[in-house]
Motif scaffolding. Structure first.
Motif, PDB file in Angstrom:
ATOM      1  N   GLU A  66     -36.270  75.454  23.724  1.00  0.00           N
ATOM      2  CA  GLU A  66     -37.103  75.057  23.537  1.00  0.00           C
ATOM      3  C   GLU A  66     -38.135  75.725  25.091  1.00  0.00           C
ATOM      4  O   GLU A  66     -39.034  76.398  25.007  1.00  0.00           O
ATOM      5  CB  GLU A  66     -37.826  74.465  22.688  1.00  0.00           C
ATOM      6  N   ILE A  67     -38.081  75.329  25.799  1.00  0.00           N
ATOM      7  CA  ILE A  67     -38.242  75.028  27.027  1.00  0.00           C
ATOM      8  C   ILE A  67     -37.698  76.441  27.659  1.00  0.00           C
ATOM      9  O   ILE A  67     -38.689  77.252  27.651  1.00  0.00           O
ATOM     10  CB  ILE A  67     -37.754  74.072  28.250  1.00  0.00           C
ATOM     11  N   PHE A  68     -36.714  77.148  27.307  1.00  0.00           N
ATOM     12  CA  PHE A  68     -35.821  78.637  27.987  1.00  0.00           C
ATOM     13  C   PHE A  68     -37.000  79.919  28.036  1.00  0.00           C
ATOM     14  O   PHE A  68     -37.729  80.493  27.673  1.00  0.00           O
ATOM     15  CB  PHE A  68     -35.064  78.656  27.568  1.00  0.00           C
ATOM     16  N   GLU A  69     -37.510  79.472  26.088  1.00  0.00           N
ATOM     17  CA  GLU A  69     -37.563  80.494  24.788  1.00  0.00           C
ATOM     18  C   GLU A  69     -39.804  80.456  26.237  1.00  0.00           C
ATOM     19  O   GLU A  69     -39.932  81.396  25.434  1.00  0.00           O
ATOM     20  CB  GLU A  69     -38.404  80.146  23.969  1.00  0.00           C
ATOM     21  N   GLN A  70     -40.330  79.530  26.334  1.00  0.00           N
ATOM     22  CA  GLN A  70     -41.689  78.986  26.798  1.00  0.00           C
ATOM     23  C   GLN A  70     -41.584  79.807  28.375  1.00  0.00           C
ATOM     24  O   GLN A  70     -42.574  80.315  28.527  1.00  0.00           O
ATOM     25  CB  GLN A  70     -41.910  77.756  26.819  1.00  0.00           C
ATOM     26  N   ILE A  71     -40.524  79.829  29.036  1.00  0.00           N
ATOM     27  CA  ILE A  71     -40.511  80.323  30.264  1.00  0.00           C
ATOM     28  C   ILE A  71     -39.833  81.430  30.492  1.00  0.00           C
ATOM     29  O   ILE A  71     -40.331  82.566  31.780  1.00  0.00           O
ATOM     30  CB  ILE A  71     -40.419  78.969  31.249  1.00  0.00           C
ATOM     31  N   LYS A  72     -39.002  82.135  29.417  1.00  0.00           N
ATOM     32  CA  LYS A  72     -38.081  83.316  29.716  1.00  0.00           C
ATOM     33  C   LYS A  72     -39.333  84.026  30.438  1.00  0.00           C
ATOM     34  O   LYS A  72     -38.591  85.177  31.179  1.00  0.00           O
ATOM     35  CB  LYS A  72     -37.256  83.351  28.926  1.00  0.00           C
ATOM     36  N   ASP A  73     -40.251  84.693  29.648  1.00  0.00           N
ATOM     37  CA  ASP A  73     -40.867  85.766  29.586  1.00  0.00           C
ATOM     38  C   ASP A  73     -42.203  85.317  31.158  1.00  0.00           C
ATOM     39  O   ASP A  73     -42.565  86.513  31.295  1.00  0.00           O
ATOM     40  CB  ASP A  73     -41.753  85.851  28.960  1.00  0.00           C
TER      41      ASP A  73
END
Length: 79
Positions: A66-73
């Protein structure tokens, strides 16, 4: 309306952070990254060296999908 971003603009100009050089303070500006997680990212860099891809963040303890999806971009790895 969202501002248009040139596809040729550098990641820095797009407001993204290089996860290999970002300070703890800069990392903590990312959604879901508190002081503990910022320190875990820093410890990963110290232990394993530079991140090779943004997806390598998934290897850091407590960086959930979930955190990765929020910050990946919002982050990148400089060549």
């Amino acid at each position: 309306m969202q501002p248009s971003i040139s596809p040729t603009a550098s990641p820095e100009k797009q407001g993204r952070l290089d996860i290999n050089t970002a300070s703890l303070d800069d990392l903590m500006k990312l959604p879901g990254i508190d002081e503990y997680r910022a320190k875990m990212i820093d410890a990963y860099r110290y232990t394993y060296g530079k991140f090779k891809t943004v997806s390598d963040l998934k290897q850091v303890p407590d960086i959930t999908d979930e955190i990765f999806e929020q910050i990946k971009d919002r982050v990148y790895v400089a060549p």
